[in-house]
Design a protein around this motif. Structure first.
Motif, PDB file in Angstrom:
ATOM      1  N   UNK A   1       0.831  -1.210   0.000  1.00 49.60           N
ATOM      2  CA  UNK A   1       0.000   0.000   0.000  1.00 49.60           C
ATOM      3  C   UNK A   1       0.862   1.255   0.000  1.00 49.60           C
ATOM      4  N   UNK A   2       1.996   1.217   0.718  1.00 50.93           N
ATOM      5  CA  UNK A   2       2.858   2.406   0.779  1.00 50.93           C
ATOM      6  C   UNK A   2       3.450   2.726  -0.592  1.00 50.93           C
ATOM      7  N   UNK A   3       3.779   1.705  -1.368  1.00 49.88           N
ATOM      8  CA  UNK A   3       4.304   1.942  -2.716  1.00 49.88           C
ATOM      9  C   UNK A   3       3.213   2.483  -3.637  1.00 49.88           C
ATOM     10  N   UNK A   4       2.043   1.876  -3.583  1.00 48.65           N
ATOM     11  CA  UNK A   4       0.926   2.331  -4.423  1.00 48.65           C
ATOM     12  C   UNK A   4       0.570   3.773  -4.070  1.00 48.65           C
ATOM     13  N   UNK A   5       0.512   4.081  -2.775  1.00 54.52           N
ATOM     14  CA  UNK A   5       0.175   5.438  -2.337  1.00 54.52           C
ATOM     15  C   UNK A   5       1.190   6.467  -2.780  1.00 54.52           C
ATOM     16  N   UNK A   6       2.476   6.107  -2.729  1.00 56.15           N
ATOM     17  CA  UNK A   6       3.517   7.029  -3.191  1.00 56.15           C
ATOM     18  C   UNK A   6       3.348   7.329  -4.673  1.00 56.15           C
ATOM     19  N   UNK A   7       3.008   6.307  -5.446  1.00 59.87           N
ATOM     20  CA  UNK A   7       2.797   6.499  -6.887  1.00 59.87           C
ATOM     21  C   UNK A   7       1.575   7.375  -7.148  1.00 59.87           C
ATOM     22  N   UNK A   8       0.498   7.143  -6.410  1.00 59.39           N
ATOM     23  CA  UNK A   8      -0.693   7.991  -6.555  1.00 59.39           C
ATOM     24  C   UNK A   8      -0.332   9.450  -6.263  1.00 59.39           C
ATOM     25  N   UNK A   9       0.391   9.670  -5.163  1.00 58.35           N
ATOM     26  CA  UNK A   9       0.787  11.034  -4.792  1.00 58.35           C
ATOM     27  C   UNK A   9       1.665  11.653  -5.866  1.00 58.35           C
ATOM     28  N   UNK A  10       2.608  10.872  -6.388  1.00 55.42           N
ATOM     29  CA  UNK A  10       3.499  11.386  -7.417  1.00 55.42           C
ATOM     30  C   UNK A  10       2.773  11.740  -8.698  1.00 55.42           C
ATOM     31  N   UNK A  11       1.875  10.882  -9.118  1.00 53.22           N
ATOM     32  CA  UNK A  11       1.123  11.127 -10.352  1.00 53.22           C
ATOM     33  C   UNK A  11       0.214  12.344 -10.219  1.00 53.22           C
ATOM     34  N   UNK A  12      -0.445  12.482  -9.086  1.00 53.88           N
ATOM     35  CA  UNK A  12      -1.277  13.670  -8.850  1.00 53.88           C
ATOM     36  C   UNK A  12      -0.432  14.939  -8.865  1.00 53.88           C
ATOM     37  N   UNK A  13       0.776  14.839  -8.319  1.00 56.16           N
ATOM     38  CA  UNK A  13       1.643  16.001  -8.174  1.00 56.16           C
ATOM     39  C   UNK A  13       2.143  16.532  -9.525  1.00 56.16           C
ATOM     40  N   UNK A  14       2.423  15.618 -10.458  1.00 55.12           N
ATOM     41  CA  UNK A  14       2.974  16.070 -11.753  1.00 55.12           C
ATOM     42  C   UNK A  14       1.915  16.153 -12.845  1.00 55.12           C
ATOM     43  N   UNK A  15       0.656  15.926 -12.479  1.00 52.93           N
ATOM     44  CA  UNK A  15      -0.419  15.981 -13.485  1.00 52.93           C
ATOM     45  C   UNK A  15      -0.480  17.333 -14.214  1.00 52.93           C
ATOM     46  N   UNK A  16      -0.194  18.454 -13.542  1.00 52.47           N
ATOM     47  CA  UNK A  16      -0.196  19.731 -14.272  1.00 52.47           C
ATOM     48  C   UNK A  16       0.976  19.884 -15.249  1.00 52.47           C
ATOM     49  N   UNK A  17       1.985  19.032 -15.130  1.00 54.86           N
ATOM     50  CA  UNK A  17       3.213  19.181 -15.924  1.00 54.86           C
ATOM     51  C   UNK A  17       3.224  18.347 -17.198  1.00 54.86           C
ATOM     52  N   UNK A  18       2.745  17.108 -17.080  1.00 46.82           N
ATOM     53  CA  UNK A  18       2.861  16.151 -18.189  1.00 46.82           C
ATOM     54  C   UNK A  18       1.546  15.404 -18.350  1.00 46.82           C
ATOM     55  N   UNK A  19       1.520  14.491 -19.278  1.00 44.74           N
ATOM     56  CA  UNK A  19       0.303  13.720 -19.542  1.00 44.74           C
ATOM     57  C   UNK A  19       0.182  12.565 -18.546  1.00 44.74           C
ATOM     58  N   UNK A  20      -0.778  12.666 -17.652  1.00 42.64           N
ATOM     59  CA  UNK A  20      -1.065  11.601 -16.684  1.00 42.64           C
ATOM     60  C   UNK A  20      -2.528  11.201 -16.872  1.00 42.64           C
ATOM     61  N   UNK A  21      -2.767   9.969 -17.256  1.00 40.89           N
ATOM     62  CA  UNK A  21      -4.137   9.515 -17.481  1.00 40.89           C
ATOM     63  C   UNK A  21      -4.883   9.384 -16.153  1.00 40.89           C
ATOM     64  N   UNK A  22      -6.099   9.918 -16.112  1.00 40.51           N
ATOM     65  CA  UNK A  22      -6.903   9.828 -14.899  1.00 40.51           C
ATOM     66  C   UNK A  22      -7.080   8.381 -14.439  1.00 40.51           C
ATOM     67  N   UNK A  23      -7.195   7.485 -15.403  1.00 42.92           N
ATOM     68  CA  UNK A  23      -7.501   6.093 -15.048  1.00 42.92           C
ATOM     69  C   UNK A  23      -6.378   5.446 -14.246  1.00 42.92           C
ATOM     70  N   UNK A  24      -5.113   5.831 -14.495  1.00 47.48           N
ATOM     71  CA  UNK A  24      -4.037   5.164 -13.761  1.00 47.48           C
ATOM     72  C   UNK A  24      -3.961   5.674 -12.316  1.00 47.48           C
ATOM     73  N   UNK A  25      -4.431   6.890 -12.092  1.00 44.54           N
ATOM     74  CA  UNK A  25      -4.542   7.370 -10.707  1.00 44.54           C
ATOM     75  C   UNK A  25      -5.693   6.645 -10.011  1.00 44.54           C
ATOM     76  N   UNK A  26      -6.812   6.512 -10.707  1.00 49.07           N
ATOM     77  CA  UNK A  26      -7.980   5.842 -10.117  1.00 49.07           C
ATOM     78  C   UNK A  26      -7.682   4.391  -9.774  1.00 49.07           C
ATOM     79  N   UNK A  27      -6.923   3.708 -10.617  1.00 52.35           N
ATOM     80  CA  UNK A  27      -6.552   2.317 -10.328  1.00 52.35           C
ATOM     81  C   UNK A  27      -5.790   2.232  -9.007  1.00 52.35           C
ATOM     82  N   UNK A  28      -4.863   3.167  -8.793  1.00 52.25           N
ATOM     83  CA  UNK A  28      -4.102   3.180  -7.546  1.00 52.25           C
ATOM     84  C   UNK A  28      -4.973   3.461  -6.344  1.00 52.25           C
TER      85      UNK A  28
END
Length: 340
Positions: free
Chosen positions: A163-190
């Protein structure tokens, strides 16, 4: 005790390239991506450029191994050495030694730190090459299907979904979403994986110190889950000198599990993030008791003893202790203890 001494200790671990060694111990003077990201958090809210310089070093590291990223944005790694490595030499080169390199949280915390730096006015992206690395790291996590990817976790051990690894990835993806292309679905999966797993860390671990990262620094769990995590950690993992990582941990176990010093400040920072100031104060007091005057905080106290191990000082233990005590500097408790 002068809390500014903490920054002097951290400075001694800074390398000419801008990264930080995990410790000054000759057995533990490697560079871990995760450790660097946690170590520089005290500089996030200051005008110092140490935060950016550390991330520039990590960007340059990723560029050195961009060929590996390119491969694994399209093809999942199979062998551990194929993953983005978790630790490096002081020259930021891969170490040719078998290791638990599948640590998705290290990629997640790097991405989170890039986004947080930008939010705090830091110049995190130097050029298009840096931006390309951010995109490739996002694509790497998508290719891994991080939300269902077994990895070695924060403690570099057995492969399972953490869970700690998945959560870190969710946080990271949310954080850089304004910068690059991050698909909403991969955040939702996490997020769905977290709903399924929490408050457990994994299939084999009911609770784990690493779960605290979901509250501090990431804040990717709701208040109810945060409280359940904190209750589990304080009720099952807290000890005299800090916290054990999880039950039956064998690392430096000489009769019982090793007690990690950064457990106390980490708990305090979590309670502070949740606005539970009396609990934050309680853990600031516990932290104060284990911080030596020279601020050389060890990694841990060997299980079954009151003896610290040789990995002293541990960079992110110094960093987290400083962060908590600095947050508390205006409190009545801090005035009484004459810290500052």
């Amino acid at each position: 005790m002068n809390i500014e001494k903490a920054l002097e200790v951290i400075e001694r671990m800074r390398l000419p390239n801008g990264a930080y060694t995990a410790s000054l111990s000759k057995d533990y003077d490697f560079v871990w991506i995760r450790d660097v990201c946690y170590t520089v958090l005290p500089y996030l809210h200051t005008s110092s450029d140490q935060y950016e310089k550390a991330y520039y070093a990590l960007f340059d590291l990723f560029k050195e191994y961009e060929w590996k990223l390119t491969i694994h944005t399209e093809k999942k790694p199979v062998y551990l050495y194929e993953y983005i490595h978790a630790r490096y030499s002081k020259e930021l080169k891969e170490i040719n030694q078998e290791w638990g390199h599948a640590q998705n949280d290290a990629v997640g915390v790097f991405l989170w730190g890039v986004g947080e730096g930008i939010k705090h006015g830091k110049k995190m992206i130097r050029n298009q090459e840096d931006l390309k690395i951010v995109q490739k790291l996002v694509d790497y996590l998508e290719c891994l299907e991080y939300w269902d990817s077994k990895d070695n976790g924060m403690w570099e051990e057995n492969m399972e979904v953490h869970a700690s690894s998945v959560g870190a990835c969710v946080a990271g993806l949310l954080s850089v979403k304004p910068l690059v292309n991050v698909k909403d679905e991969i955040i939702k999966h996490g997020q769905e994986t977290l709903r399924f797993l929490l408050p457990r860390e994994s299939q084999t671990k009911e609770t784990d110190l690493a779960l605290l990262s979901l509250i501090y620094p990431f804040m990717v769990v709701d208040h109810e889950n945060a409280q359940r995590i904190l209750d589990d950690v304080t009720g099952k993992l807290e000890r005299t000198y800090g916290c054990i990582r999880y039950k039956n941990d064998l690392y430096y176990n000489e009769g019982s599990e090793a007690e990690w010093c950064f457990g106390f400040p980490w708990l305090g920072l979590c309670y502070s993030n949740l606005g539970m100031h009396e609990k934050a104060k309680e853990y600031a007091e516990k932290t104060h008791k284990i911080v030596p005057d020279n601020w050389e905080i060890p990694e841990l106290f060997i299980g079954g003893s009151n003896v610290p191990n040789g990995n002293t000082p541990l960079a992110w233990a110094v960093s987290m202790s400083y962060l908590l005590l600095d947050r508390m500097k205006d409190s009545e408790w801090l005035k009484i203890t004459k810290l500052g």
